[in-house]
Scaffold this motif. Structure first.
Motif, PDB file in Angstrom:
ATOM      1  N   ASP A  46       0.722  -1.315   0.121  1.00 21.30           N
ATOM      2  CA  ASP A  46      -0.007  -0.064  -0.150  1.00 21.30           C
ATOM      3  C   ASP A  46       0.759   1.137   0.094  1.00 21.30           C
ATOM      4  OD1 ASP A  46      -2.378  -1.571  -0.006  1.00 21.30           O
ATOM      5  OD2 ASP A  46      -2.570  -1.428   2.346  1.00 21.30           O
ATOM      6  N   THR A  47       2.042   1.045   0.503  1.00 20.46           N
ATOM      7  CA  THR A  47       3.246   2.199   0.566  1.00 20.46           C
ATOM      8  C   THR A  47       3.683   2.435  -0.991  1.00 20.46           C
ATOM      9  OG1 THR A  47       4.729   0.919   1.176  1.00 20.46           O
ATOM     10  CG2 THR A  47       3.415   2.078   2.997  1.00 20.46           C
ATOM     11  N   GLY A  48       3.551   1.455  -1.745  1.00 22.26           N
ATOM     12  CA  GLY A  48       4.248   1.789  -3.106  1.00 22.26           C
ATOM     13  C   GLY A  48       5.386   0.887  -3.351  1.00 22.26           C
ATOM     14  N   GLY A 242       5.661   4.960  -4.422  1.00 21.98           N
ATOM     15  CA  GLY A 242       4.752   5.816  -5.107  1.00 21.98           C
ATOM     16  C   GLY A 242       3.720   6.158  -4.322  1.00 21.98           C
ATOM     17  N   PRO A 244      -0.188   6.445  -2.152  1.00 20.06           N
ATOM     18  CA  PRO A 244      -1.383   6.380  -2.377  1.00 20.06           C
ATOM     19  C   PRO A 244      -1.601   7.166  -3.694  1.00 20.06           C
ATOM     20  CG  PRO A 244      -1.134   6.736  -0.003  1.00 20.06           C
ATOM     21  CD  PRO A 244       0.052   6.866  -0.510  1.00 20.06           C
ATOM     22  N   THR A 245      -0.970   8.059  -3.860  1.00 19.49           N
ATOM     23  CA  THR A 245      -1.183   8.997  -4.965  1.00 19.49           C
ATOM     24  C   THR A 245       0.570   9.161  -5.854  1.00 19.49           C
ATOM     25  OG1 THR A 245      -0.786  11.129  -3.845  1.00 19.49           O
ATOM     26  CG2 THR A 245      -2.967  10.100  -4.193  1.00 19.49           C
ATOM     27  N   ARG A 246       0.606   8.662  -6.869  1.00 19.64           N
ATOM     28  CA  ARG A 246       1.783   8.850  -7.588  1.00 19.64           C
ATOM     29  C   ARG A 246       2.458  10.265  -7.853  1.00 19.64           C
ATOM     30  NH1 ARG A 246       5.239   5.325 -10.799  1.00 19.64           N
ATOM     31  NH2 ARG A 246       7.086   6.831 -11.325  1.00 19.64           N
ATOM     32  N   ALA A 247       1.351  11.205  -8.030  1.00 18.77           N
ATOM     33  CA  ALA A 247       1.553  12.573  -8.174  1.00 18.77           C
ATOM     34  C   ALA A 247       2.213  13.266  -7.159  1.00 18.77           C
ATOM     35  CB  ALA A 247       0.294  13.287  -8.832  1.00 18.77           C
ATOM     36  N   GLU A 248       1.825  12.981  -5.881  1.00 19.90           N
ATOM     37  CA  GLU A 248       2.280  13.469  -4.488  1.00 19.90           C
ATOM     38  C   GLU A 248       3.875  12.936  -4.519  1.00 19.90           C
ATOM     39  OE1 GLU A 248      -0.239  12.798  -1.285  1.00 19.90           O
ATOM     40  OE2 GLU A 248      -1.572  14.048  -2.114  1.00 19.90           O
ATOM     41  N   ASP A 250       5.920  11.887  -6.897  1.00 19.97           N
ATOM     42  CA  ASP A 250       6.515  12.488  -7.864  1.00 19.97           C
ATOM     43  C   ASP A 250       7.145  14.162  -7.465  1.00 19.97           C
ATOM     44  OD1 ASP A 250       6.888  10.275  -9.417  1.00 19.97           O
ATOM     45  OD2 ASP A 250       5.093  10.639 -10.816  1.00 19.97           O
ATOM     46  N   GLU A 251       6.230  14.658  -6.935  1.00 17.35           N
ATOM     47  CA  GLU A 251       6.244  16.089  -6.485  1.00 17.35           C
ATOM     48  C   GLU A 251       7.626  16.284  -5.210  1.00 17.35           C
ATOM     49  OE1 GLU A 251       3.903  19.920  -4.779  1.00 17.35           O
ATOM     50  OE2 GLU A 251       2.873  18.152  -5.705  1.00 17.35           O
TER      51      GLU A 251
END
Length: 445
Positions: A46-48, A242, A244-248, A250-251
């Motif tokens: 769940d943490t990626g 990654g 829960p949200t990959r965008a966060e 990446d940022e």
């Protein structure tokens, strides 16, 4: 995928010694309809994190995740770090059992999410280490020995036996026993949880990664990598979860990358590039030498080589790098011996592997700094760095009076002249006193 009624090999074993280590367990697993096993698979937590699992066994004894260790050599532990000696060579590594426990915790979470809404109770997965080569003694004691097992027919019986004393026993606590319905639907739960074949030699761009990470935290996995195109020295590749949200994710990693590009100092790790991987963003770090070690591993392996001057020098290296960051309004926030790496510094005539009396150190983990709000670091972040530096110095000078190291920031904090200083100057003052204390205890070694 190779299946029988009790055992599923999701990915064929890459190395013959891994297959040989698992075969006795497969043969000994009871054929009673209550035991099932899955070997050599991976899953996304769940943490990626993308984890590989050597063996998962389900039965009346519970859910057991085994992390396989086939390496030969005499094994002992130093402050939770495993030291394996073969001939004249000793290597340090994180505890295999600790790695198994991390994977087991993450697998428990994904299985419970997969079972949500199905009125199934999923017991906690237990992580254990399985040391298949027992020709030499395993000198683990106390907490270091907990959850470490050997083969059922050992050459040197210094470990509890994996099948008869772990997998073949019923769980003492009822909550740890999987129900018959769970055992029946567990294959479907694993599929729903994303069980997949293991990628033995993953790649990032033109770089080939080692099969297993050399370091694991809740936020990233770090690998050694070699270029498949150029004849270059290996680099370190940090694959971030990654989340829960990959965008966060990446940022956040982009912020860390930009921050590290700003901190140009020999005591701070140099980042080469920002890349991408299916499981998360990637930072690639420049490495000049192959024999890179974390500071906690350096201390476990080479502490007896340090003089008072070299211990003081190590403290100054870390303190000067931290002061450089504070001069640019950046606080690390999570300084520890695990967040510092080092290379050997051989003198003339020494081999590269012999130059650990005065290692070259760099702070490598700046994730907390990247996550902090822009602007000057808060007083709490500054205090955290001062305490982190003192704690690292205490570990470097293990055995010296604690109040002269770990207790020093508290004493300085009540001095008005100290509190009025800029944080970078506070770091330098503390560094000077810690280094002086290291020199003062030269007779204690």
């Amino acid at each position: 995928m190779i299946r029988d009624d009790r055992w599923t090999t999701v990915t064929p074993w890459f190395f013959p010694d891994e297959l040989q280590a698992m075969e006795p367990i497969r043969q000994a697993l009871p054929d009673d309809g209550l035991h099932r096993a899955w070997a050599n698979f991976s899953f996304m937590s769940d943490t990626g994190h993308l984890h590989s699992v050597d063996l998962l066994v389900a039965g009346p004894g519970g859910l057991h995740l085994l992390e396989l260790d086939t390496a030969p050599g005499l094994l002992r532990a130093c402050e939770g770090i495993w030291l394996r000696t073969r001939g004249r060579n000793t290597k340090a590594a994180d505890s295999v059992r600790a790695t198994a426990e991390t994977k087991a915790r993450h697998l428990t979470a994904v299985l419970r999410h997969a079972a949500a809404g199905r009125f199934l109770s999923v017991p906690e997965v237990r992580g254990s280490a399985y040391l298949s080569d027992s020709r030499e003694p395993v000198l683990l004691t106390g907490a270091d020995a907990r959850g470490v097992f050997g083969p059922d027919k050992p050459v040197e019986p210094s470990l509890p036996r994996v099948t008869s004393e772990l997998l073949g026993q019923s769980a003492a606590v009822r909550a740890d026993r999987p129900g018959r319905r769970l055992l029946r639907v567990l294959p479907a739960l694993l599929d729903r949880a994303g069980m997949r074949p293991v990628e033995h030699w993953p790649r990032v761009g033109t770089w080939q990664l080692t099969a297993k990470p050399v370091s694991l935290t809740d936020r990233w996995q770090e690998f050694v990598a070699w270029s498949t195109v150029w004849d270059k020295a290996p680099c370190r590749v940090r694959v971030y979860a990654g989340g829960p949200t990959r965008a966060e994710a990446d940022e956040a990693v982009l912020r860390e990358y930009l921050l590290l590009r700003e901190l140009d100092h020999p005591g701070i790790v140099t980042v080469d590039t920002l890349e991408h991987h299916p499981s998360g963003p990637v930072l690639m770090f420049h490495v000049e030498k192959k024999n890179l070690l974390r500071l906690d591993h350096i201390l476990a392996l080479h502490r007896e080589r340090f003089t008072a001057a070299s211990r003081a020098g190590m403290i100054r290296q870390i303190g000067e790098a931290l002061a450089h960051a504070h001069a640019r309004e950046i606080a690390n926030g999570a300084l520890s011996t695990r967040s510092v790496i080092g290379n050997s510094r051989p003198t003339k005539g020494e081999k590269v592997g012999d130059g650990w009396a005065e290692p070259v150190l760099q702070i490598t983990d700046w994730a907390q700094a990247a996550a902090a709000p822009a602007g000057a670091p808060s007083p709490a972040m500054v205090a955290r760095d001062l305490h982190g530096l003192a704690a690292v110095a205490q570990e470097i000078c293990a055995g010296a009076p604690t109040d002269e190291f770990a207790g020093l920031p508290e004493r300085l904090a009540v001095e008005r002249d100290f509190t009025r200083l800029h944080p970078a100057r506070q770091v330098r003052v503390l560094t000077g006193q810690l280094a002086a204390n290291a020199l003062a205890h030269a007779g204690d070694r």
